[in-house]
Design an enzyme around this catalytic site. Structure first.
Site, short mmCIF file in Angstrom:
data_model
loop_
_atom_site.label_atom_id
_atom_site.label_comp_id
_atom_site.label_asym_id
_atom_site.label_seq_id
_atom_site.Cartn_x
_atom_site.Cartn_y
_atom_site.Cartn_z
N GLU A 1 5.63 -3.35 1.66
CA GLU A 1 5.92 -3.05 0.25
C GLU A 1 5.09 -1.82 -0.07
OE1 GLU A 1 6.34 -2.14 -3.10
OE2 GLU A 1 4.60 -3.44 -3.43
N GLY B 1 0.82 -1.20 0.00
CA GLY B 1 0.00 0.00 0.00
C GLY B 1 0.86 1.25 0.00
N SER B 2 0.27 2.34 0.40
CA SER B 2 0.96 3.63 0.41
C SER B 2 1.91 3.72 1.60
CB SER B 2 -0.06 4.76 0.48
OG SER B 2 -0.72 4.76 1.74
N VAL C 1 -0.07 4.38 4.78
CA VAL C 1 -0.63 3.15 5.36
C VAL C 1 0.46 2.33 6.04
CG1 VAL C 1 -1.69 0.93 4.78
CG2 VAL C 1 -2.60 3.04 3.79
N GLY C 2 1.61 2.25 5.38
CA GLY C 2 2.72 1.47 5.92
C GLY C 2 3.19 1.98 7.27
N CYS D 1 3.23 0.24 -8.24
CA CYS D 1 4.26 0.81 -7.36
C CYS D 1 5.59 0.89 -8.08
CB CYS D 1 4.39 -0.02 -6.08
SG CYS D 1 4.61 -1.78 -6.36
#
Length: 520
Positions: free
Chosen positions: A270, A248-249, A252-253, A304
């Site tokens: 990731e 995710g972004s 979010v990470g 990504c």
């Protein structure tokens, strides 16, 4: 460009077992009668309702997690090669459903048909990889400093692995994690993106026959399609789940890392990319052009690993820019299920707004839009999610360039020397994928050296996207540092144990320490 083929869509939905209303949770072979609110899925291709999912609730999560915890006790003791045999059958089952599943991925997410098929092929490939891996979960042996002692290390399963996947790869990211986790002896709970839940449900409809035919314990492969209200921090903070893998972004990470880290759990992160290609004056410009085009517009810039920045030597800058614009003018934009389409829609109107907002910021910061950037209208583009990919001339230090915009915007930046190019390349917060186009071995080797690219993936004379499953996938800095898929990424799904065996009648201590506390 075509409108949607209703008969074709109905056919692949039927074959995949997708009905008008779908349950949102399964323990692998048993679907739970979920009672959460409806989550309708609309196609960005035509704006039409595909179907809806009845979301899982907190009670459903509790049931699934308990089943997964119990299943792990059984699954971990099944020999790894036998676990690999189940994965082999899953791969074969996916081969049977490659076309309908690829079509659904394309229609629900918006990526073009060939990319939808390619995503399912990634699932098949990682299953094949995992089958071989099931006989290669190697540890090491070491020589002990003590006589008649043997030392070695080995890897044990972790337990329940949580997989949180993003919308842009609705099914492949789950497979990268789940197939490896399974052969390592773990069980899996999958939380898919709310934007592409039907694709996740279709995957579980496909594989449930393999699980049932092989009497795989209920709870080994689980799906929970739920909202963040019920599946957010509860999932992340659950001590029964030692590993959370999230795609995710960066935003979010950070949240996932903080929440899981507070309980000292593990994460595979990731996250975002801000990937660049260095186009050298010594490179094959036709190859660089094709790679830049594919890197920037594949999946409508929603990978990504999408190419965000082109660092072009100033002596070829104008020539390369003009060739790139000519190539962009030939892009076929249209319905993703049309085999002739090269660029499909963005995933939703929020993505379109981000696309437009980024362009406004480019201009505000002193950049120049040199091609594209418009939202398409008309009957064929009625969903409002189709755009013309954008090319902009910018400076690398613009704040908008330092961020990742998940849309087809390609930034062109000049450089004079390789030193400057590498400095510009690395001067962003993200570190996922990178490439250089050059036939000068001094340039390419420097790019791959300690003083070169700071990314987890560095390529020579190929694009930034389109990674193979055989290599470990992931990046550095704000990309999160996690690794998925191939190479030795499997070790992240296991706990490492060092073992020492004394086969003598003495008890010598390490480091020559003497401890004679009593007489025999």
């Amino acid at each position: 460009m075509i409108s949607s083929d209703n008969h074709r869509i109905a056919e692949f939905l039927s074959r995949l077992g997708i009905s008008e209303h779908n349950k949102g949770a399964t323990s692998g072979t048993v679907w739970i009668d979920t009672k959460g609110g409806p989550n309708p899925s609309y196609s960005p291709a035509d704006g039409k309702l595909i179907a809806s999912v009845t979301l899982a609730t907190g009670d459903d999560y509790a049931v699934i997690t308990q089943k997964a915890t119990e299943a792990f006790k059984i699954w971990r003791m099944i020999p790894a090669p036998k676990r690999g045999e189940i994965v082999r059958q899953i791969g074969n089952r996916l081969r049977e459903f490659k076309e309908p599943l690829g079509s659904l991925v394309s229609y629900e997410m918006g990526k073009v048909y060939q990319e939808g098929l390619g995503e399912v092929q990634e699932m098949i490939d990682i299953a094949d990889f995992a089958v071989g891996l099931s006989r290669q979960l190697y540890g090491f042996t070491m020589h002990s400093e003590r006589e008649r002692h043997r030392m070695y290390d080995q890897y044990h399963p972790l337990g329940v692995v949580g997989v949180i996947s993003a919308f842009n790869f609705p099914v492949a990211v789950w497979a990268w994690n789940a197939m490896i986790a399974m052969v390592c002896g773990n069980v899996v709970i999958w939380k898919p993106s709310s934007k592409v839940m039907l694709s996740a449900i279709a995957v579980h409809k496909i594989i449930e026959k393999v699980l049932a035919d092989n009497e795989v314990p209920e709870g080994v492969l689980n799906l929970i399609a739920g909202s963040s209200k019920h599946m957010g921090d509860n999932f992340l903070s659950d001590k029964r789940i030692p590993l959370i893998s999230v795609t995710g972004s960066t935003r979010v990470g950070r949240h996932v890392s903080k929440t899981v880290g507070e309980r000292l759990g593990r994460c595979i992160l990731e996250l975002g990319g801000n990937n660049a290609i260095i186009v050298s004056q010594y490179g094959n410009l036709n190859m660089a052009l094709r790679a830049s085009l594919f890197g920037a517009v594949a999946t409508s810039g929603q990978r990504c690993t999408s190419t965000r920045r082109l660092l072009i030597h100033d002596c070829i800058f104008d020539k390369f820019r003009d060739k790139l614009i000519d190539a962009y003018k030939q892009l076929r934009i249209g319905h993703p299920l049309d085999p002739s389409t090269v660029v499909g829609p963005l995933v939703d109107k929020d993505a379109v707004r981000a696309f437009l907002d980024a362009q406004a910021r480019i201009v505000e910061e002193g950049g120049k839009i040199v091609y594209g950037g418009q939202v398409l209208s008309g009957e064929e583009f009625a969903s409002g999610c189709y755009v013309i990919p954008c090319i902009a001339e910018v400076e690398n230090d613009f704040s908008i360039v330092q961020e990742e915009t998940f849309a087809p915007i390609l930034y062109l930046i000049k450089y004079k020397t390789l030193d400057e190019a590498i400095e510009l390349h690395n001067a962003v917060p993200q570190g996922l994928s990178s490439a250089i186009f050059s036939r000068n071995i001094i340039e390419t080797e420097r790019f791959l050296s300690h003083e070169g690219s700071d990314c987890g993936i560095a390529n020579v004379n190929i694009a930034t996207n389109g990674a193979e499953i055989g290599g470990a996938f992931g990046g550095e800095k704000e990309t999160g540092g996690g690794r998925e898929s191939g190479s030795d990424a499997w070790k992240a799904y296991m706990r490492r144990q060092t073992n020492t065996i004394n086969f003598s009648t003495e008890l010598p201590l390490a480091q020559g320490i003497k401890f004679d506390a009593f007489d025999d």
